[in-house]
Scaffold this active site. Structure first.
Site: not given
Ligand code: NAI
Length: 266
Positions: A168-170, A172
């Site tokens: 999810a972080y990547a 975003s």
């Protein structure tokens, strides 16, 4: 005419360094701690004035007390998207036009992709991408009207190469990198530059959580970092000073790795 311009530029540079932020106001989200705090500290040291935001008042009060007279705060959760226009309006009414927006606030989560719930994914993307767009739009429409401004996104190595357990972080941060290019092409003709800083592994609470109890991950990160050490929050701070300053006046749509070589390390 050309001579006149040159003389004018020379006399300006005699009084003010192109790296100075004298007379410039920056809004820095998540500025009460970590990288955001050091971005604020470096900008104040470069002569600028800053407004930092965050969710809790006490750390912001403490940060501003340390930063000095040219630092102010507003309590704000960037995920409250309907409130962001009002935030920008209030800041400009009290402190004057915002010259630089630093979209620093962000959250991370380390989990194998198959364990990431839709709620987890949405929470990360909502903070790191959706809110960044809303606040950027609120600032950019005022900057465009003034034909002047610098917008800085804080991206990540997770947008450059595949780091496991941060889907999810990547996603975003990759979204942020894409947005930089589009917004730079839409805004730059109106004097508003848009750039990203992509930090490598920087010593903060976030990286401690990501690396904590995971010596293998730490070793892998260091193995591919030619400088062989973590960066300090101020390394990002000075890069932000540069991108906000007149020294970077022809730089837009760029993503600047500040990573000890991590993005090019083998
Ligand atoms: P941190 O966790 O120490 O600080 C994050 C800041 O954002 C905190 O002040 C927090 O209160 C604030 N924040 C979080 N959610 C918020 C919300 N909804 N509204 C307002 N403020 C909120 O993390 P760090 O390391 O300082 O990270 C700053 C930025 O740098 C983030 O965007 C992160 O993704 C990015 N980054 C950090 C790296 C590192 O190695 N530390 C590497 C790559 C990127």
């Amino acid at each position: 005419m050309e001579q006149e311009q040159r003389t004018q530029t020379n006399s300006q540079s005699a009084t003010l360094s192109p790296f100075s932020l004298d007379g410039k106001l920056a809004l820095i989200t998540g500025g009460g701690s970590g990288i955001g705090f050091d971005i604020a500290r470096c900008m104040v040291q470069a002569g600028g004035t800053v407004v930092i935001t965050g969710r809790r008042e006490q750390p912001l009060q403490e940060a501003v007390a340390t930063l000095g007279d040219r630092a102010h705060y507003m309590v704000n959760d960037v995920t409250d998207r309907p409130l962001l226009d009002d935030l920008v309006e209030r800041i400009e009414a009290i402190y004057g036009p915002i010259d630089t927006l630093v979209n620093n606030a962000g959250i991370n989560m380390k989990k194998p992709a198959l364990e990431v719930t839709d709620e987890d994914f949405d929470r990360i993307v909502h903070t790191n991408l959706n809110s960044v767009f809303s606040l950027t739009r609120a600032c950019a429409k005022r900057m465009m009207a003034r034909q002047s401004g610098s917008i800085i996104m804080i991206s990540s190595m997770a947008a450059y190469y595949g780091i496991d357990r941060v889907a999810a972080y990547a996603a975003s941060k990759s979204g942020v990198e894409g947005m930089v290019k589009v917004l730079a092409s839409e805004f730059s003709g109106n004097g508003v530059r848009v750039n990203a800083i992509a930090p490598g592994f920087i010593e903060t609470a976030m990286s401690k959580t990501a690396m904590g109890g995971d010596p293998d991950r730490f070793a892998r990160a260091m193995r591919r970092t030619p400088m062989g050490k973590f960066g300090q929050p101020e390394d990002i701070g000075w890069a932000a000073v540069f991108l906000a300053s007149e020294a970077a006046k022809y730089i837009t749509g760029a993503s600047l790795p500040v990573d000890g070589g991590n993005s090019i390390g083998f």
